[in-house]
Design an enzyme around this catalytic site. Structure first.
Site, mmCIF file in Angstrom:
data_model
loop_
_atom_site.group_PDB
_atom_site.id
_atom_site.type_symbol
_atom_site.label_atom_id
_atom_site.label_comp_id
_atom_site.label_asym_id
_atom_site.label_seq_id
_atom_site.Cartn_x
_atom_site.Cartn_y
_atom_site.Cartn_z
ATOM 1 N N PRO A 1 30.974 12.161 -37.201
ATOM 2 C CA PRO A 1 29.707 11.463 -37.469
ATOM 3 C C PRO A 1 29.928 9.990 -37.784
ATOM 4 O O PRO A 1 30.870 9.639 -38.479
ATOM 5 C CB PRO A 1 29.141 12.193 -38.696
ATOM 6 N N GLU A 2 29.075 9.145 -37.230
ATOM 7 C CA GLU A 2 29.141 7.703 -37.484
ATOM 8 C C GLU A 2 27.817 7.265 -38.117
ATOM 9 O O GLU A 2 27.009 8.107 -38.499
ATOM 10 C CB GLU A 2 29.416 6.960 -36.164
ATOM 11 N N LYS B 1 29.745 5.648 -43.790
ATOM 12 C CA LYS B 1 29.532 7.028 -43.349
ATOM 13 C C LYS B 1 29.284 7.957 -44.538
ATOM 14 O O LYS B 1 29.370 9.177 -44.416
ATOM 15 C CB LYS B 1 30.729 7.499 -42.522
ATOM 16 N N ARG C 1 43.695 6.991 -30.536
ATOM 17 C CA ARG C 1 42.292 7.097 -30.143
ATOM 18 C C ARG C 1 42.136 6.820 -28.658
ATOM 19 O O ARG C 1 43.032 6.281 -28.016
ATOM 20 C CB ARG C 1 41.429 6.103 -30.939
#
Ligand SMILES: [Zn+2]
Length: 310
Positions: free
Chosen positions: A20-21, A77, A299
């Site tokens: 989640p961002e 966040k 990433r």
């Protein structure tokens, strides 16, 4: 209502993880402000007391009990729920956590929902590890498949001092986050733009999904170095930081994986994506480009090699 299980069950392996961002957390916070403000917390339950970082379970329950929910807000966040008596509950959903507003009964130390609808039918909502009981008969449950979620109960006035919050960069949707401010931040940084956008100490709330999306819109290659960006390029990145984040908040976030809204429903940003996880698909600018995936350390970045050139 306390219980604790110390062994972790086998977790399914995935090729990628979506965390989640800002838009996903903001959606939860807006839902909380609609549903739970003014309610009292009656009790708490968890089968994973390690997620509570500031208290042992017993102490947490006695400290949180009878407090009224004043408002919810977001920092980066983090979900922050301000309570009466100068306490704030901080919840970080981390990798797979999402907060739900529903009803559960504990059967064999496992919450089973008594509701119909997505909280029951959607498998992503079935990993409730932590519950706050509210005085309207409903509960806030944290569904967290991977058990990385964190709960903290701290003095409201001391929030700015705690290590998780202290060093965070500015909020990109704040009105104080001007182009001038963004330029100042970028001139202090070196390195590839994708990583800089994701650095929580530079700007808060942007992760893997939205950094790819921002750079697709801005037409900037994810490996372009910040120190090489000119004024025009910085202005266009700034514009699309705000554009993409607002668009994703409007879509109630990205539910490609675990994340759901407070009601257990899916957000829809996954249907609006331009780059993230679209490897091999035609660029939606119809420029003949095919979305490519590259690794940046651990990433990945997704971009169009035609309109996002180095
Ligand atoms: Zn393109």
């Amino acid at each position: 209502m306390a219980g604790d299980r110390t062994t972790r069950p086998h977790k399914p392996r995935r090729k990628f993880i979506i965390v989640p961002e800002l838009p996903e957390v903001e959606t939860i916070v807006r839902g909380l402000n609609k549903k739970v403000v003014g309610l009292k917390i009656l009790d708490a339950w968890t089968d994973w007391s390690k997620m509570i970082k500031t208290h042992a379970l017993k102490g947490f329950i006695s400290d949180v009990r009878h407090r009224k929910i004043l408002r919810a807000r977001r920092r980066a966040k983090y979900i922050m729920i301000d309570l009466s008596g100068n306490k704030t509950l901080l919840i970080h959903q981390k990798i797979s956590g999402h907060l739900l507003y529903g009803k559960w009964e504990i059967e064999n130390n496992k919450p089973v929902t008594t509701m119909e609808g997505p909280i029951k039918s959607d498998p992503q909502n079935r990993f409730v590890r932590f519950i706050l009981y509210l005085d309207d008969g409903y509960m806030l449950g944290l569904s967290d498949l991977r058990r990385f979620g964190k709960v903290l109960l701290v003095d409201t006035v001391k929030i700015g001092e705690i290590k998780e919050i202290k060093k965070l960069g500015p909020e990109p949707l704040d009105k104080n986050f001007t182009l001038k401010k963004f330029r100042e931040l970028m001139t202090k940084k070196r390195g590839v733009i994708k990583k800089v956008l994701m650095d929580q100490f530079v700007i808060s709330g942007i992760g893997n999904i939205y950094s790819d999306e921002i750079l697709w819109y801005a037409g900037i290659h994810p490996l372009k170095r910040v120190e090489k960006l000119n004024d025009k390029e910085l202005a266009v990145i700034y514009k699309y930081i705000r554009f993409v984040l607002k668009k994703a908040v409007g879509a109630l976030g990205d539910s490609e994986q675990d994340y759901r809204t407070l009601e257990g429903k899916m957000g829809s940003y996954q249907n609006k994506k331009k780059a993230y996880h679209l490897t091999g698909e035609k660029c939606q600018k119809h420029d003949g480009g095919i979305i490519k995936r590259i690794k940046i350390n651990s990433r990945s970045a997704h971009f169009c090699p035609v309109h996002q050139r180095l």
